[in-house]
Design a protein around this motif. Structure first.
Motif, PDB file in Angstrom:
ATOM      1  N   ALA A 102       0.826  -1.212   0.000  1.00  0.00           N
ATOM      2  CA  ALA A 102       0.000   0.000   0.000  1.00  0.00           C
ATOM      3  C   ALA A 102       0.858   1.258   0.000  1.00  0.00           C
ATOM      4  O   ALA A 102       0.613   2.189  -0.782  1.00  0.00           O
ATOM      5  CB  ALA A 102      -0.944   0.002   1.202  1.00  0.00           C
TER       6      ALA A 102
ATOM      7  N   CYS B 170       1.082  -0.673  -8.585  1.00  0.00           N
ATOM      8  CA  CYS B 170      -0.380  -0.796  -8.533  1.00  0.00           C
ATOM      9  C   CYS B 170      -0.813  -2.251  -8.656  1.00  0.00           C
ATOM     10  O   CYS B 170      -1.696  -2.704  -7.926  1.00  0.00           O
ATOM     11  CB  CYS B 170      -1.021   0.029  -9.644  1.00  0.00           C
TER      12      CYS B 170
ATOM     13  N   VAL C   8     -10.498  -2.028   0.626  1.00  0.00           N
ATOM     14  CA  VAL C   8      -9.629  -2.639  -0.379  1.00  0.00           C
ATOM     15  C   VAL C   8     -10.387  -3.035  -1.647  1.00  0.00           C
ATOM     16  O   VAL C   8      -9.812  -3.021  -2.734  1.00  0.00           O
ATOM     17  CB  VAL C   8      -8.794  -3.825   0.166  1.00  0.00           C
TER      18      VAL C   8
ATOM     19  N   TYR D 255      -4.168  -6.765  -1.927  1.00  0.00           N
ATOM     20  CA  TYR D 255      -5.523  -6.459  -1.470  1.00  0.00           C
ATOM     21  C   TYR D 255      -6.472  -7.622  -1.717  1.00  0.00           C
ATOM     22  O   TYR D 255      -7.388  -7.867  -0.929  1.00  0.00           O
ATOM     23  CB  TYR D 255      -6.060  -5.185  -2.143  1.00  0.00           C
TER      24      TYR D 255
ATOM     25  N   CYS E  30      -5.512   6.919  -6.738  1.00  0.00           N
ATOM     26  CA  CYS E  30      -4.957   5.659  -6.261  1.00  0.00           C
ATOM     27  C   CYS E  30      -4.092   5.887  -5.015  1.00  0.00           C
ATOM     28  O   CYS E  30      -4.201   5.148  -4.037  1.00  0.00           O
ATOM     29  CB  CYS E  30      -4.151   5.004  -7.370  1.00  0.00           C
TER      30      CYS E  30
ATOM     31  N   CYS F  29      -6.572   0.721  -8.343  1.00  0.00           N
ATOM     32  CA  CYS F  29      -5.212   0.261  -8.666  1.00  0.00           C
ATOM     33  C   CYS F  29      -5.157  -0.335 -10.072  1.00  0.00           C
ATOM     34  O   CYS F  29      -4.204  -0.072 -10.824  1.00  0.00           O
ATOM     35  CB  CYS F  29      -4.729  -0.767  -7.649  1.00  0.00           C
TER      36      CYS F  29
ATOM     37  N   CYS G 137     -10.244  -0.044  -3.652  1.00  0.00           N
ATOM     38  CA  CYS G 137      -8.872   0.241  -4.030  1.00  0.00           C
ATOM     39  C   CYS G 137      -8.370  -0.712  -5.121  1.00  0.00           C
ATOM     40  O   CYS G 137      -7.568  -0.309  -5.965  1.00  0.00           O
ATOM     41  CB  CYS G 137      -7.963   0.206  -2.810  1.00  0.00           C
TER      42      CYS G 137
ATOM     43  N   LEU H  91      -6.240   6.550  -1.876  1.00  0.00           N
ATOM     44  CA  LEU H  91      -6.902   5.373  -1.327  1.00  0.00           C
ATOM     45  C   LEU H  91      -5.899   4.361  -0.765  1.00  0.00           C
ATOM     46  O   LEU H  91      -6.185   3.714   0.244  1.00  0.00           O
ATOM     47  CB  LEU H  91      -7.809   4.724  -2.373  1.00  0.00           C
ATOM     48  N   CYS H  92      -4.724   4.258  -1.363  1.00  0.00           N
ATOM     49  CA  CYS H  92      -3.708   3.353  -0.808  1.00  0.00           C
ATOM     50  C   CYS H  92      -3.220   3.848   0.551  1.00  0.00           C
ATOM     51  O   CYS H  92      -2.987   3.036   1.457  1.00  0.00           O
ATOM     52  CB  CYS H  92      -2.548   3.187  -1.780  1.00  0.00           C
TER      53      CYS H  92
ATOM     54  N   THR I  90      -5.054   5.397   2.592  1.00  0.00           N
ATOM     55  CA  THR I  90      -6.187   5.053   3.456  1.00  0.00           C
ATOM     56  C   THR I  90      -6.153   3.570   3.829  1.00  0.00           C
ATOM     57  O   THR I  90      -6.370   3.217   4.989  1.00  0.00           O
ATOM     58  CB  THR I  90      -7.518   5.407   2.756  1.00  0.00           C
ATOM     59  N   VAL I  91      -5.876   2.709   2.856  1.00  0.00           N
ATOM     60  CA  VAL I  91      -5.764   1.279   3.139  1.00  0.00           C
ATOM     61  C   VAL I  91      -4.709   1.036   4.209  1.00  0.00           C
ATOM     62  O   VAL I  91      -4.936   0.280   5.164  1.00  0.00           O
ATOM     63  CB  VAL I  91      -5.434   0.474   1.859  1.00  0.00           C
TER      64      VAL I  91
END
Length: 106
Positions: free
Chosen positions: A12, A91, A62, A98, A40, A69, A65, A43-44, A46-47
């Motif tokens: 991530a 990605c 995920v 994920y 991207c 990705c 995401c 959100l990564c 955030t993951v």
């Protein structure tokens, strides 16, 4: 949970970093690439936070995401720039990690 899933966290953050770099490099001449990379990256990051906290909502995050990705990788793969190629690879690797989560790994 973070130590258990270090590979997810690593993927991530690597993806987010490569996407941030790619977005900056593409902002002037490839706006769609830059937009996808910024989405991207956001959100990564955030993951990574959700996994670090052991959030019960990781699976939902995920899933979204993975789609972003994949879209970002597809866009970046169209460009021959080294930074785009690194971004696409990061990605794809993140999406693979994920998928482990939604497959029941967490």
């Amino acid at each position: 949970m973070a130590h258990q899933h270090q590979s997810v966290l690593d993927a991530a953050t690597r993806c987010a970093h490569e996407c941030e770099y790619c977005a900056d490099a593409c902002i002037g001449n490839m706006p769609e690439c830059a937009r996808l990379c910024r989405d991207c990256a956001q959100l990564c990051w955030t993951v990574a936070g959700f996994v670090s906290r052991g959030s019960r909502f990781v699976s939902q995050i995920v899933l979204a995401c993975i789609d972003i990705c994949e879209a970002c990788a597809k866009e970046c793969e169209q460009h021959q720039n080294e930074h785009c190629q690194r971004c696409a690879k990061a990605c794809r690797q993140a999406a693979d990690e994920y998928r482990k989560i939604v497959g029941g790994a967490l």
